[in-house]
Scaffold this active site. Structure first.
Site, PDB file in Angstrom:
ATOM      1  N   ASP A  57       4.122   0.450   1.115  1.00 38.84           N
ATOM      2  CA  ASP A  57       5.522   0.550   1.520  1.00 38.84           C
ATOM      3  C   ASP A  57       6.417   0.903   0.344  1.00 38.84           C
ATOM      4  O   ASP A  57       6.012   0.833  -0.820  1.00 38.84           O
ATOM      5  CB  ASP A  57       5.986  -0.779   2.121  1.00 38.84           C
ATOM      6  CG  ASP A  57       5.166  -1.197   3.320  1.00 38.84           C
ATOM      7  OD1 ASP A  57       4.636  -0.308   4.011  1.00 38.84           O
ATOM      8  OD2 ASP A  57       5.049  -2.411   3.562  1.00 38.84           O
ATOM      9  N   TYR A 116      -5.016  -7.090  -2.619  1.00 35.60           N
ATOM     10  CA  TYR A 116      -3.608  -7.035  -2.993  1.00 35.60           C
ATOM     11  C   TYR A 116      -3.269  -8.266  -3.828  1.00 35.60           C
ATOM     12  O   TYR A 116      -3.855  -9.340  -3.641  1.00 35.60           O
ATOM     13  CB  TYR A 116      -2.707  -7.042  -1.750  1.00 35.60           C
ATOM     14  CG  TYR A 116      -2.640  -5.735  -1.002  1.00 35.60           C
ATOM     15  CD1 TYR A 116      -1.668  -4.782  -1.320  1.00 35.60           C
ATOM     16  CD2 TYR A 116      -3.514  -5.461   0.046  1.00 35.60           C
ATOM     17  CE1 TYR A 116      -1.587  -3.590  -0.619  1.00 35.60           C
ATOM     18  CE2 TYR A 116      -3.438  -4.272   0.751  1.00 35.60           C
ATOM     19  CZ  TYR A 116      -2.472  -3.343   0.415  1.00 35.60           C
ATOM     20  OH  TYR A 116      -2.385  -2.159   1.107  1.00 35.60           O
TER      21      TYR A 116
END
Length: 255
Positions: A57, A116
């Protein structure tokens, strides 16, 4: 007949701040846009589609994004592609490695999992060098609650309560994911890192998981609240606690 193209595998790192995410954008500010523009300059204006392992994003960083692209077979060796691309990219986007991919390799569809990491600073004063790299949470967190909350979220669950819509309807089966591990390092009063390892992640899933875990660690909700959100019988209940993008980085893609 010799092949006219070969598939190049890229390992990419970027500071997410100046980009509007990985995906190509109408204004050309996606990471994908910058890479394709660099290839075009090196290939006489020819557009070479670059395929990433998945989207990140706006504002999210990457230490180890993976992509592939089909390039002219005899133009350059992999290490020459790396040098040439970096000469045409902005400093906050770098190709760390180039190598020929095995036949049929696909950066997205061959991925087996991703890692992540979310970094947050849990102190009263936010160090200037952490700006844009971590989320400042000045309220003291309970370390035991943080780990308890993280443990509840691991395993195979329906994570629809921890996903945001991209504007399209989702099949409920599409929101089931296996989250193998959430590692917690650091301690309250300083830098804390949450490492998420899973087979795949929904849109904004890591940021919503992080925000919800931190919400519990502040004592604003019991850890059992997370169990309730994971229970599909409570749908369409959702969390609205999303951590900001700047603390998140894609660390590694597993194949």
């Amino acid at each position: 007949m010799e092949p006219t193209s070969r598939r190049l595998r890229l390992l990419i790192s970027y500071d997410g701040h100046p980009f509007r995410g990985w995906q190509s954008q109408a204004d050309g500010r996606g990471v994908q846009d910058h890479l394709e523009a660099a290839f075009a300059r090196l290939c006489g204006g020819e557009r070479l589609p670059v395929h990433g392992s998945g989207r990140t994003d706006t504002g999210v960083h990457a230490l180890g994004q993976v992509a592939h692209v089909d390039v002219p077979a005899t133009r350059l060796a992999p290490e020459q592609w790396r040098a040439a691309l970096n000469a045409h990219l902005v400093p906050k986007l770098r190709v760390l490695e180039c190598r020929w991919a095995r036949p049929g390799f696909h950066a997205r569809f061959d991925a087996k999992g991703k890692v992540y990491r979310y970094r947050l600073w849990n102190g009263p004063v936010f160090p200037p060098l952490e700006l844009g790299r971590a989320w400042h949470v000045p309220v003291r967190l309970d370390a035991a609650l943080l780990r308890e909350a993280a443990q509840i979220l691991t395993g195979r669950h329906d994570f629809r309560a921890f996903s945001a819509s991209r504007g399209r309807g989702q099949d409920p089966a599409d929101t089931v994911r296996h989250l193998g591990r959430i590692g917690v390092t650091g301690k309250p009063g300083g830098l804390i890192a949450l490492t998420f390892e899973g087979e795949g992640f929904l849109y904004k899933m890591v940021r919503l998981l992080t925000g919800s875990v931190v919400y519990c660690a502040q004592g604003k909700a019991p850890a059992s609240w997370l169990s309730e959100l994971l229970d599909p019988r409570n749908a369409p209940a959702k969390t609205s606690h999303a951590a900001p993008a700047e603390g998140l980085a894609l660390v590694r893609v597993r194949y």
